[in-house]
Design a protein around this motif. Structure first.
Motif, PDB file in Angstrom:
ATOM      1  N   LEU A  39       0.838  -1.196   0.000  1.00 30.60           N
ATOM      2  CA  LEU A  39       0.000   0.000   0.000  1.00 30.60           C
ATOM      3  C   LEU A  39       0.876   1.250   0.000  1.00 30.60           C
ATOM      4  O   LEU A  39       1.797   1.360   0.810  1.00 30.60           O
ATOM      5  CB  LEU A  39      -0.901   0.028   1.236  1.00 30.60           C
ATOM      6  CG  LEU A  39      -1.751  -1.208   1.538  1.00 30.60           C
ATOM      7  CD1 LEU A  39      -2.544  -0.984   2.829  1.00 30.60           C
ATOM      8  CD2 LEU A  39      -2.681  -1.543   0.385  1.00 30.60           C
ATOM      9  N   TYR A  40       0.549   2.202  -0.891  1.00 26.01           N
ATOM     10  CA  TYR A  40       1.303   3.450  -0.955  1.00 26.01           C
ATOM     11  C   TYR A  40       0.354   4.637  -1.076  1.00 26.01           C
ATOM     12  O   TYR A  40      -0.685   4.564  -1.729  1.00 26.01           O
ATOM     13  CB  TYR A  40       2.244   3.453  -2.173  1.00 26.01           C
ATOM     14  CG  TYR A  40       3.422   2.521  -2.026  1.00 26.01           C
ATOM     15  CD1 TYR A  40       4.556   2.900  -1.324  1.00 26.01           C
ATOM     16  CD2 TYR A  40       3.387   1.252  -2.592  1.00 26.01           C
ATOM     17  CE1 TYR A  40       5.638   2.030  -1.184  1.00 26.01           C
ATOM     18  CE2 TYR A  40       4.461   0.376  -2.458  1.00 26.01           C
ATOM     19  CZ  TYR A  40       5.584   0.783  -1.755  1.00 26.01           C
ATOM     20  OH  TYR A  40       6.653  -0.083  -1.603  1.00 26.01           O
ATOM     21  N   GLY A  41       0.762   5.760  -0.456  1.00 25.74           N
ATOM     22  CA  GLY A  41       0.062   7.014  -0.659  1.00 25.74           C
ATOM     23  C   GLY A  41       0.429   7.611  -2.010  1.00 25.74           C
ATOM     24  O   GLY A  41       1.318   7.120  -2.705  1.00 25.74           O
ATOM     25  N   VAL A  42      -0.236   8.715  -2.355  1.00 24.76           N
ATOM     26  CA  VAL A  42      -0.011   9.310  -3.684  1.00 24.76           C
ATOM     27  C   VAL A  42       1.377   9.941  -3.807  1.00 24.76           C
ATOM     28  O   VAL A  42       1.803  10.262  -4.916  1.00 24.76           O
ATOM     29  CB  VAL A  42      -1.085  10.358  -4.033  1.00 24.76           C
ATOM     30  CG1 VAL A  42      -2.433   9.700  -4.217  1.00 24.76           C
ATOM     31  CG2 VAL A  42      -1.149  11.455  -2.979  1.00 24.76           C
ATOM     32  N   THR A  43       2.078  10.108  -2.693  1.00 22.22           N
ATOM     33  CA  THR A  43       3.451  10.622  -2.770  1.00 22.22           C
ATOM     34  C   THR A  43       4.482   9.499  -2.857  1.00 22.22           C
ATOM     35  O   THR A  43       5.679   9.759  -2.902  1.00 22.22           O
ATOM     36  CB  THR A  43       3.764  11.495  -1.541  1.00 22.22           C
ATOM     37  OG1 THR A  43       3.588  10.710  -0.358  1.00 22.22           O
ATOM     38  CG2 THR A  43       2.862  12.712  -1.497  1.00 22.22           C
TER      39      THR A  43
END
Length: 321
Positions: free
Chosen positions: A157-161
């Motif tokens: 899982l990754y954030g948009v940054t």
């Protein structure tokens, strides 16, 4: 003959993805995400979501919440606010709704449910608890992910940054893939390509928008885009706006404009979120903005959505000359 429902939902879709997000978030991504989703769906995204939700009284789960330790300890306001408004509309339509979230994000959601004055449970998710997700999938008739990260090809899982989230946020890929395997409906609402549902257009996004996938930034090298699909996918400037568009489409579908979220309700809801410590993901501050969009601008979009619904349901008139 004009198909009023489809035309009105097209109008709602036109309001979904305005590129008005804060300057700290990527510009141009909403349009690309929407175009890919619309091509895959072949009709207005809000219409597809409303038709999926046009069902006999059902058990519907909404998975949301995005807390980040030391930065957004009580969670982001994008996701919970929209989820609560969507849940309230679904309860009014006769469904039983449960909201699922990580423990740090639960208290504000529980308070928002009380603030809005409707009945829905809020269940805490265990971190990557597969057994719990099996149980949830068994109990639900439909699952909705709102601003909820889905795993990339390596399940991360990754954030948009491009920063990782899997160490502290439950990966719910198993829940959604289990629902699909069991023939149960799924709906995704997102704004960055990394949320549950965007797996429906994963290959297209990788081909057309590699600069937003951030493969070079993510530590596993597989980027932020998720491979987890949903039966229907709604894209918004924020996921909250996506939820409000779905609610407006339900108002059209059931010919009940009173289902619509309103500008006044949006202002009150965002203000309540500030009191509860919810963070604007666009600035990292606890302010009256969502993904960097001031509440006045969000309320204006909500007002226009309501206007679309009321005009479509008004029918023909006569000006007298």
């Amino acid at each position: 003959m004009v198909n009023t429902l489809e035309l009105a939902c097209d109008n709602l879709d036109n309001l979904l993805c305005l590129e008005i997000q804060g300057a700290a978030l990527p510009y141009g991504v909403k349009t690309g995400l929407y175009d890919a989703a619309r091509e895959a769906e072949g009709r207005p995204l809000t219409l597809a979501a409303a038709e999926l939700l046009d069902r006999p009284p059902s058990s519907i789960g909404i998975v949301t919440g995005a807390a980040v330790p030391d930065h957004m300890p009580a969670g982001e306001n994008d996701g919970p606010l929209g989820s609560v408004i969507l849940a309230e509309a679904l309860v009014q339509l006769g469904h039983r709704v449960t909201i699922y979230t990580d423990p740090p994000a639960a208290p504000p959601i529980e308070s928002l449910i009380k603030f809005r004055g409707f009945d829905a449970a809020c269940v805490h998710l265990g971190l990557h608890d597969i057994e719990q997700q099996d149980s949830i999938a068994h109990d639900l008739d439909m699952a909705i992910g709102v601003e909820r990260h889905g795993g990339n090809p390596k399940g991360n899982l990754y954030g948009v940054t491009g920063l990782p989230r899997h160490a502290f946020r439950s990966n719910v890929d198993h829940l959604f893939t289990s629902m699909t395997r069991m023939g149960k409906a799924t709906l995704g609402v997102g704004d960055g390509g990394n949320e549950v549902g965007f797996g429906k257009v994963y290959d297209v996004l990788c081909e057309r928008m590699p600069e937003f996938n951030l493969k070079e930034t993510t530590e596993c090298g597989e980027g932020i885009f998720t491979i987890i699909p949903a039966d229907a996918l709604v894209v918004g400037t924020s996921s909250n706006i996506g939820c409000y568009g779905i609610v407006a489409a339900l108002a059209l579908k059931f010919e009940n404009a009173e289902l619509c979220h309103t500008a006044d309700s949006e202002r009150a809801l965002v203000a309540e979120g500030v009191k509860l410590g919810l963070t604007d993901g666009g600035s990292g501050q606890i302010i009256e903005a969502i993904d960097g969009v001031p509440v006045a601008d969000n309320a204006a979009v909500v007002h226009l959505m309501e206007a679309v619904v009321r005009r479509a349901l008004a029918g023909p008139g006569d000006r007298g000359f």
